[in-house]
Design a protein around this motif. Structure first.
Motif, short mmCIF file in Angstrom:
data_model
loop_
_atom_site.label_atom_id
_atom_site.label_comp_id
_atom_site.label_asym_id
_atom_site.label_seq_id
_atom_site.Cartn_x
_atom_site.Cartn_y
_atom_site.Cartn_z
N ASN A 1 45.36 32.58 5.55
CA ASN A 1 46.37 32.68 4.49
C ASN A 1 45.86 33.73 3.52
N TYR B 1 46.56 35.79 -0.34
CA TYR B 1 47.18 35.57 -1.66
C TYR B 1 46.92 36.77 -2.57
N TYR C 1 52.11 35.10 -1.41
CA TYR C 1 51.19 34.60 -0.42
C TYR C 1 51.80 34.79 0.96
N VAL D 1 51.35 33.54 5.19
CA VAL D 1 50.73 32.68 6.20
C VAL D 1 50.66 33.37 7.56
N LEU E 1 43.89 28.96 7.53
CA LEU E 1 45.27 28.53 7.69
C LEU E 1 45.37 27.03 7.41
N GLY E 2 46.33 26.67 6.61
CA GLY E 2 46.48 25.27 6.22
C GLY E 2 46.67 25.13 4.73
N GLY E 3 46.15 26.04 3.98
CA GLY E 3 46.46 26.11 2.56
C GLY E 3 45.71 25.15 1.66
N ARG E 4 45.16 24.05 2.22
CA ARG E 4 44.50 23.08 1.34
C ARG E 4 43.02 23.38 1.19
N GLN E 5 42.56 24.38 1.91
CA GLN E 5 41.14 24.71 1.91
C GLN E 5 40.79 25.58 0.70
N PRO E 6 39.51 25.66 0.37
CA PRO E 6 39.09 26.55 -0.73
C PRO E 6 39.51 27.98 -0.46
N GLN E 7 39.81 28.68 -1.54
CA GLN E 7 40.16 30.08 -1.43
C GLN E 7 38.94 30.94 -1.79
N PHE F 1 37.77 34.74 -3.00
CA PHE F 1 38.35 35.85 -3.75
C PHE F 1 37.60 37.15 -3.59
N GLY F 2 38.37 38.24 -3.67
CA GLY F 2 37.77 39.55 -3.82
C GLY F 2 37.33 39.75 -5.26
#
Lengths: 111, 113
Positions: free
Chosen positions: B32, B34, B49, B51, B96-102, B104-105
């Protein structure tokens, strides 16, 4: 909105003291996450707590979650100057591909 | 290991000029992706965002657009920048799944003159 709200907006403490930040949200969540951001940089993930968990630890970090009050707290023990940063909570909803971030707490550790 | 690259780090553009910010991810597939904007001293506002390739969800109607021409490439664009487009732009990825930690750059500081 679902946005998390951190409290306080800013916090200054002496090095070695504990720092506590709070986050409140409005609707049911899948999980709640805490992130840290050093000035001018991207966010770094610290810890994730699921909706069925009440407390989680990672090193000097302790996170609690109270789903009945729709609130979470982040405790940093024995603070260090390097902990100076902004801290954000973010909530994940069920069936959703995105996180909603709060407005953050700016933490300053005074050496 | 996975890495995310975002560039440029800083950008100064005149009002009315076009914009293209690029973000690429390495070491993972089907992430995913963003785009966020952060005003000075404020929280993150989700802009777009994705997917999957060619799949873009827009969160806020605005002067910007996003595209995902490849699995691990996410581009933020504008045809004509406004003063209000100034800010700190952050790209992030998650499994993929969206609930996982993001993850960042390091962000792009965009100043519009």
């Amino acid at each position: 909105s679902q946005q998390g709200e951190e409290d306080p907006q800013a916090l200054s403490i002496q090095e070695g003291e504990n720092a506590t930040m709070n986050c409140s949200y409005k609707t049911s969540i899948n999980n709640l996450q805490w992130y840290r951001q050093n000035s001018g940089r991207g966010l770094v993930h610290l810890i994730l707590i699921r909706s069925n968990e009440r407390e989680k630890h990672s090193g000097r970090l302790r996170v609690t979650l109270d789903t009945s009050k729709k609130s979470s707290s982040l405790l940093i023990t024995a603070s260090r100057a390097a902990d100076t940063a902004s801290y954000f909570c973010a909530v994940s909803n069920f069936g959703n591909e995105k996180l909603t971030f709060g407005t953050g707490t700016r933490l300053t550790i005074i050496p | 290991s996975q890495t995310i690259h975002q560039w440029p780090a800083t950008l100064v553009q005149p009002v009315g000029s076009p914009l293209s910010l690029e973000c690429t991810v390495e070491g993972t597939s089907n992430p995913n992706l963003y785009w966020y904007r952060q005003a000075a001293g404020r929280g993150l506002q989700l802009l777009f965002y994705s997917v999957g390739i060619g799949q873009i969800s827009s969160e806020v109607p605005q002067n910007l657009s996003a595209s995902r021409p490849q699995d691990r490439q996410f581009i933020l664009s504008s045809k004509k920048l406004l003063l209000s487009d100034s800010g700190f732009y952050l790209c992030a990825w998650s499994p993929l799944g969206g609930r996982q930690p993001q993850h960042f750059g390091d962000g792009t500081r965009l100043s519009i003159l």
